[in-house]
Design a protein around this motif. Structure first.
Motif, PDB file in Angstrom:
ATOM      1  N   ILE A 280       0.792  -1.569  -0.047  1.00  0.00           N
ATOM      2  CA  ILE A 280       0.070  -0.105  -0.633  1.00  0.00           C
ATOM      3  C   ILE A 280       0.521   1.204   0.049  1.00  0.00           C
ATOM      4  CG2 ILE A 280      -1.694   1.286   0.966  1.00  0.00           C
ATOM      5  CD1 ILE A 280      -3.032  -1.377   2.949  1.00  0.00           C
ATOM      6  N   VAL A 281       0.332   2.510  -1.175  1.00  0.00           N
ATOM      7  CA  VAL A 281       0.928   3.330  -0.701  1.00  0.00           C
ATOM      8  C   VAL A 281       0.127   4.470  -0.692  1.00  0.00           C
ATOM      9  CG1 VAL A 281       1.972   5.422  -2.464  1.00  0.00           C
ATOM     10  CG2 VAL A 281       2.893   2.750  -2.546  1.00  0.00           C
ATOM     11  N   ASN A 282       0.781   5.393   0.706  1.00  0.00           N
ATOM     12  CA  ASN A 282      -0.480   6.014   1.025  1.00  0.00           C
ATOM     13  C   ASN A 282       0.162   7.189   1.675  1.00  0.00           C
ATOM     14  OD1 ASN A 282      -0.720   5.334   3.885  1.00  0.00           O
ATOM     15  ND2 ASN A 282      -2.095   4.172   3.407  1.00  0.00           N
ATOM     16  N   ASP A 283      -0.396   8.352   1.710  1.00  0.00           N
ATOM     17  CA  ASP A 283       0.084   9.283   2.346  1.00  0.00           C
ATOM     18  C   ASP A 283      -0.747   9.738   4.450  1.00  0.00           C
ATOM     19  OD1 ASP A 283      -2.375  10.451   1.925  1.00  0.00           O
ATOM     20  OD2 ASP A 283      -2.078  12.151   2.082  1.00  0.00           O
ATOM     21  N   ASN A 284      -0.097   7.944   4.868  1.00  0.00           N
ATOM     22  CA  ASN A 284      -1.104   7.950   6.134  1.00  0.00           C
ATOM     23  C   ASN A 284       0.142   7.973   6.821  1.00  0.00           C
ATOM     24  OD1 ASN A 284      -1.785   7.298   8.931  1.00  0.00           O
ATOM     25  ND2 ASN A 284      -3.346   5.650   8.393  1.00  0.00           N
ATOM     26  N   PRO A 285       1.037   8.743   7.922  1.00  0.00           N
ATOM     27  CA  PRO A 285       2.063   8.598   8.675  1.00  0.00           C
ATOM     28  C   PRO A 285       2.260   7.222   9.950  1.00  0.00           C
ATOM     29  CG  PRO A 285       0.593  10.266   9.691  1.00  0.00           C
ATOM     30  CD  PRO A 285       0.340   9.551   8.272  1.00  0.00           C
ATOM     31  N   ASN A 286       1.257   7.075  10.413  1.00  0.00           N
ATOM     32  CA  ASN A 286       0.738   5.698  10.273  1.00  0.00           C
ATOM     33  C   ASN A 286       1.349   4.670  10.081  1.00  0.00           C
ATOM     34  OD1 ASN A 286       0.192   7.298  12.588  1.00  0.00           O
ATOM     35  ND2 ASN A 286      -1.745   6.023  12.317  1.00  0.00           N
ATOM     36  N   GLN A 287       1.647   4.627   8.370  1.00  0.00           N
ATOM     37  CA  GLN A 287       2.002   3.182   7.862  1.00  0.00           C
ATOM     38  C   GLN A 287       2.764   3.490   6.786  1.00  0.00           C
ATOM     39  OE1 GLN A 287      -1.632   2.556   5.794  1.00  0.00           O
ATOM     40  NE2 GLN A 287      -2.825   2.790   7.067  1.00  0.00           N
ATOM     41  N   TYR A 288       3.765   4.655   6.810  1.00  0.00           N
ATOM     42  CA  TYR A 288       4.966   5.138   6.289  1.00  0.00           C
ATOM     43  C   TYR A 288       5.730   3.420   6.409  1.00  0.00           C
ATOM     44  CZ  TYR A 288       4.024   9.840   6.096  1.00  0.00           C
ATOM     45  OH  TYR A 288       2.755  10.888   6.075  1.00  0.00           O
ATOM     46  N   ASN A 289       7.062   3.004   5.434  1.00  0.00           N
ATOM     47  CA  ASN A 289       7.429   1.452   5.287  1.00  0.00           C
ATOM     48  C   ASN A 289       7.928   2.218   4.002  1.00  0.00           C
ATOM     49  OD1 ASN A 289       6.019   0.381   3.404  1.00  0.00           O
ATOM     50  ND2 ASN A 289       4.608   1.209   4.147  1.00  0.00           N
ATOM     51  N   VAL A 290       9.073   0.725   4.127  1.00  0.00           N
ATOM     52  CA  VAL A 290       9.802   0.847   3.439  1.00  0.00           C
ATOM     53  C   VAL A 290       9.926   0.291   2.174  1.00  0.00           C
ATOM     54  CG1 VAL A 290      11.816   1.929   4.570  1.00  0.00           C
ATOM     55  CG2 VAL A 290      11.600  -0.206   4.572  1.00  0.00           C
ATOM     56  N   GLY A 291       9.118  -1.265   2.148  1.00  0.00           N
ATOM     57  CA  GLY A 291       8.451  -2.147   1.537  1.00  0.00           C
ATOM     58  C   GLY A 291       8.535  -3.473   2.106  1.00  0.00           C
ATOM     59  N   ILE A 292       8.352  -4.285   1.768  1.00  0.00           N
ATOM     60  CA  ILE A 292       8.045  -5.797   1.941  1.00  0.00           C
ATOM     61  C   ILE A 292      10.087  -5.943   1.854  1.00  0.00           C
ATOM     62  CG2 ILE A 292       7.450  -6.715   0.192  1.00  0.00           C
ATOM     63  CD1 ILE A 292       7.424  -8.139   3.391  1.00  0.00           C
ATOM     64  N   VAL A 293      10.369  -5.710   0.438  1.00  0.00           N
ATOM     65  CA  VAL A 293      11.391  -5.838  -0.479  1.00  0.00           C
ATOM     66  C   VAL A 293      12.352  -5.587   0.080  1.00  0.00           C
ATOM     67  CG1 VAL A 293      12.825  -6.634  -2.117  1.00  0.00           C
ATOM     68  CG2 VAL A 293      10.046  -6.593  -2.844  1.00  0.00           C
ATOM     69  N   CYS A 294      12.666  -4.160   0.559  1.00  0.00           N
ATOM     70  CA  CYS A 294      13.688  -3.646   1.399  1.00  0.00           C
ATOM     71  C   CYS A 294      13.601  -3.946   3.262  1.00  0.00           C
ATOM     72  CB  CYS A 294      13.459  -1.808   1.299  1.00  0.00           C
ATOM     73  SG  CYS A 294      14.967  -1.162   1.456  1.00  0.00           S
ATOM     74  N   LEU A 295      12.939  -3.607   3.876  1.00  0.00           N
ATOM     75  CA  LEU A 295      12.300  -4.810   5.036  1.00  0.00           C
ATOM     76  C   LEU A 295      13.314  -5.843   5.542  1.00  0.00           C
ATOM     77  CD1 LEU A 295      11.373  -4.258   7.944  1.00  0.00           C
ATOM     78  CD2 LEU A 295       9.053  -5.134   7.564  1.00  0.00           C
ATOM     79  N   LEU A 296      13.309  -7.000   4.132  1.00  0.00           N
ATOM     80  CA  LEU A 296      13.773  -8.466   4.353  1.00  0.00           C
ATOM     81  C   LEU A 296      14.760  -8.217   3.960  1.00  0.00           C
ATOM     82  CD1 LEU A 296      10.609 -10.158   1.867  1.00  0.00           C
ATOM     83  CD2 LEU A 296      11.275 -10.755   4.938  1.00  0.00           C
ATOM     84  N   ILE A 297      15.638  -7.290   2.766  1.00  0.00           N
ATOM     85  CA  ILE A 297      17.041  -7.489   2.965  1.00  0.00           C
ATOM     86  C   ILE A 297      17.118  -6.925   4.278  1.00  0.00           C
ATOM     87  CG2 ILE A 297      18.528  -5.541   1.707  1.00  0.00           C
ATOM     88  CD1 ILE A 297      16.566  -5.883  -0.729  1.00  0.00           C
ATOM     89  N   LEU A 298      17.018  -5.938   4.492  1.00  0.00           N
ATOM     90  CA  LEU A 298      17.478  -5.584   5.939  1.00  0.00           C
ATOM     91  C   LEU A 298      17.144  -6.811   7.093  1.00  0.00           C
ATOM     92  CD1 LEU A 298      18.130  -3.456   8.522  1.00  0.00           C
ATOM     93  CD2 LEU A 298      15.874  -2.506   8.530  1.00  0.00           C
ATOM     94  N   VAL A 299      16.451  -7.200   6.837  1.00  0.00           N
ATOM     95  CA  VAL A 299      16.130  -8.325   8.112  1.00  0.00           C
ATOM     96  C   VAL A 299      17.825  -9.529   8.232  1.00  0.00           C
ATOM     97  CG1 VAL A 299      14.672 -10.682   9.029  1.00  0.00           C
ATOM     98  CG2 VAL A 299      13.801  -8.388   8.993  1.00  0.00           C
ATOM     99  N   ILE A 300      17.200 -10.096   6.497  1.00  0.00           N
ATOM    100  CA  ILE A 300      18.830 -10.695   6.300  1.00  0.00           C
ATOM    101  C   ILE A 300      20.104 -10.373   6.884  1.00  0.00           C
ATOM    102  CG2 ILE A 300      19.687 -11.765   4.232  1.00  0.00           C
ATOM    103  CD1 ILE A 300      16.804 -12.473   3.160  1.00  0.00           C
ATOM    104  N   MET A 301      20.316  -8.315   6.409  1.00  0.00           N
ATOM    105  CA  MET A 301      21.541  -8.262   6.770  1.00  0.00           C
ATOM    106  C   MET A 301      21.980  -8.466   7.602  1.00  0.00           C
ATOM    107  SD  MET A 301      22.857  -8.459   3.860  1.00  0.00           S
ATOM    108  CE  MET A 301      22.278  -8.996   1.944  1.00  0.00           C
ATOM    109  N   ILE A 302      20.543  -8.592   8.964  1.00  0.00           N
ATOM    110  CA  ILE A 302      21.089  -8.196  10.726  1.00  0.00           C
ATOM    111  C   ILE A 302      21.265  -9.584  10.683  1.00  0.00           C
ATOM    112  CG2 ILE A 302      19.359  -8.380  12.723  1.00  0.00           C
ATOM    113  CD1 ILE A 302      18.097  -6.590  11.314  1.00  0.00           C
TER     114      ILE A 302
END
Length: 552
Positions: A280-302
């Motif tokens: 979801i792309v929207n302007d609700n500040p509660n839901q700002y996110n980097v996207g599932i792919v970027c998040l998975l990459i960060l988790v894998i790199m951790i």
């Protein structure tokens, strides 16, 4: 002059990269215009109103005045002085030469996307010599969800411009950290361009860099050579920001003005995760996110950075993780912090660009180290394809959702564009003049005041016809100290009091009031210095970085 086989292959690779970057920029831009209209939000209305003012001025061969006549309640607010617009020339120049505003917007957004890609490439080229991993890093930085939330869902054009220059700052820092003095150039240029785009982003960039340097001091990696490089970079940055800095200083020193509201609205972790999974792309500040792919990459790199031989790259991943945690609602900031200058951040999600850039650096460095044991081409193809499909669909879904919020505008021609930006009902209180009780001196907004009719508005002047029969009138138009004004009633020039709204004694017959303001001569000097400095620093950076200087 002979043309060897190696020269031919090098030229082919360079052309392939150019084609790929242009294609990525087009894929990132087209979905927002897929039905031949642009979906504009409250922030977009404010930004394009101020861009229109500059575009009209440039078409007239002049610089815009220190205040804005177009939009923003038509109250003459000093947005041009307090909100930098120099890098926004990427939007303004197309508007100056194109009649159709949708075409101009497309060209401006395309230019911003292409600039983001090129600057990310400069950074990744310094981190690895592997072409596939360079593209991998560029894709993460360009195609992540937050980038498109900023650009399309929020229309935060100043922040989107600042986002495109963040890689230059970290390129410069990385080179300096590795003992290369050439890093002074991209660091100075990047920080200057970020300041010329969005001052809040530049402020938090300084805070994050200072935190990193503190870490380097504690871990005994800091040196006097590093300190001198940062100091020299700061000196080189000054002429780049001179135009914006002088404009800002003149208004803030000579006037008691308000600043934007302060808050630290967090990202709600579960809401953001759901938005990531649902693309979801929207302007609700509660839901700002980097996207599932970027998040998975960060988790894998951790997980990967826990391995002993990869721990030297862990600080990038740990830094990204720490900043991400700070943005979440898991931590409630104290009230004194919210009321401080830190509260100008407003939304903690504005820190996500730094999460993304550190994720890019950490993941590219880790994968570069593991290159002999992994298939980097397959990883890159998978990441690029996934992020391209998700970002394209996410933008289209947002674009196609009509009236999903109270403030939405759909720009499809010159008439809807001008009518939308001319009647901005928001933003006029951000930099208004304050009274002794720290309240705005404005009692109403000119564009909605029934006692006055706005007849003609240009970038540097406005005509007003009072509808009231009162002889003593107070027009809701701000008169700042240090700003040159020419006010006339029925063609006769009159003197006006500064530091207040426009107050006049009128005759009983019909009156026409004209307010005019032009850019002072000093602006032409500071503008020239800043533009020339940007050109020289860019040329120097390209010359000294034509060959990669450091890999880790």
């Amino acid at each position: 002059m002979t043309f060897s086989k190696s020269d031919f292959l090098r030229s082919t690779k360079n052309l392939s990269f150019i084609f790929l970057f242009v294609l990525l920029a087009f894929i990132s831009t087209y979905p927002a215009f897929v039905e031949h209209y642009f979906k504009m939000t409250m922030d977009g209305q404010i930004h394009f109103a101020r861009f229109e003012s500059v575009a009209q001025a440039l078409k007239s061969g002049k610089l815009p005045p220190s205040i804005n006549f177009i939009g923003l309640g038509n109250v003459g607010e000093a947005f041009s002085s307090t909100y930098p617009w120099l890098t926004a020339l990427l939007f303004i120049i197309p508007r100056s030469i194109m009649r159709n505003p949708v075409h101009a917007m497309f060209a401006g957004v395309f230019a911003v996307n292409l600039m983001t890609i090129i600057n990310a490439y400069f950074l990744t080229k310094c981190l690895t010599s592997k072409k596939s991993l360079q593209i991998f890093g560029v894709a993460i930085y360009q195609l992540n969800t937050y980038h498109f939330i900023d650009l399309y869902a929020r229309n935060a054009m100043g922040e989107s411009l600042a986002y495109s220059f963040i890689p230059l700052v970290f390129l410069g820092c990385y080179q300096i950290w590795n003992g290369h003095r050439t890093g002074i150039l991209p660091l100075a240029l990047g920080m200057g361009l970020i300041f010329n785009s969005h001052m809040i982003t530049s402020f938090f960039a300084v805070i994050i860099l200072a935190t990193i340097e503190l870490y380097r001091i504690v871990t005994k990696k800091f040196s006097l050579r590093e300190l001198s490089s940062f100091c020299l970079s700061a000196l080189l940055c000054l002429p780049v920001v001179l135009f914006s800095l002088v404009n800002l200083a003149k208004i803030t020193i000579n006037n008691k003005i308000s600043t934007t509201w302060r808050a630290l609205h967090p990202i709600y972790a579960w809401d953001a995760l759901q938005s990531s999974v649902n693309n979801i792309v929207n302007d609700n500040p509660n839901q700002y996110n980097v996207g599932i792919v970027c998040l998975l990459i960060l988790v894998i790199m951790i997980i990967m950075s826990l391995k002993k031989d990869l721990q030297k790259y862990a600080p990038y991943i740990v830094g990204a993780t720490m900043i991400l945690v700070v943005t979440l609602n898991w931590i409630t900031p104290p009230k004194w912090l919210v009321k401080s200058i830190i509260g100008n951040l407003q939304f903690t999600g504005r820190l996500l660009p730094f999460v993304i850039i550190l994720t890019v650096m950490g993941s590219v460095l880790i994968l570069n180290y593991l290159h002999p044991t992994i298939n980097s081409n397959a990883i890159t193809v998978l990441a690029v394809c996934l992020m391209t499909i998700l970002s394209f669909n996410g933008i289209v879904n947002y674009h196609d959702a009509k009236n999903d919020a109270p403030v939405r505008f759909y720009i499809d021609n010159n008439q809807t564009y001008l009518s939308t930006i001319s009647r901005v009902k928001w933003g006029y209180g951000d930099y208004t003049i304050l009274d002794n009780h720290k309240n705005s001196i404005l009692k109403s907004v000119l564009c909605e005041d029934k006692d006055f009719e706005i007849k003609n508005v240009r970038y540097n002047r406005m005509s007003i016809v009072p509808k009231t029969k009162k002889q003593k009138v107070e027009i809701p138009f701000l008169l700042y100290n240090s700003v040159p004004y020419k006010v006339s009633v029925n063609g006769k020039p009159i003197d006006v009091k500064r530091g207040s709204t426009l107050k006049l004694n009128l005759c009983k017959r019909k009156n026409t009031i004209v307010i005019q303001s032009d850019a002072p001569k000093i602006n032409y000097l500071t503008f020239s210095v800043s533009v020339i400095s940007i050109i020289l620093l860019t040329a120097a950076m390209l010359f000294y970085n034509r060959k990669p200087q450091c890999y880790q």
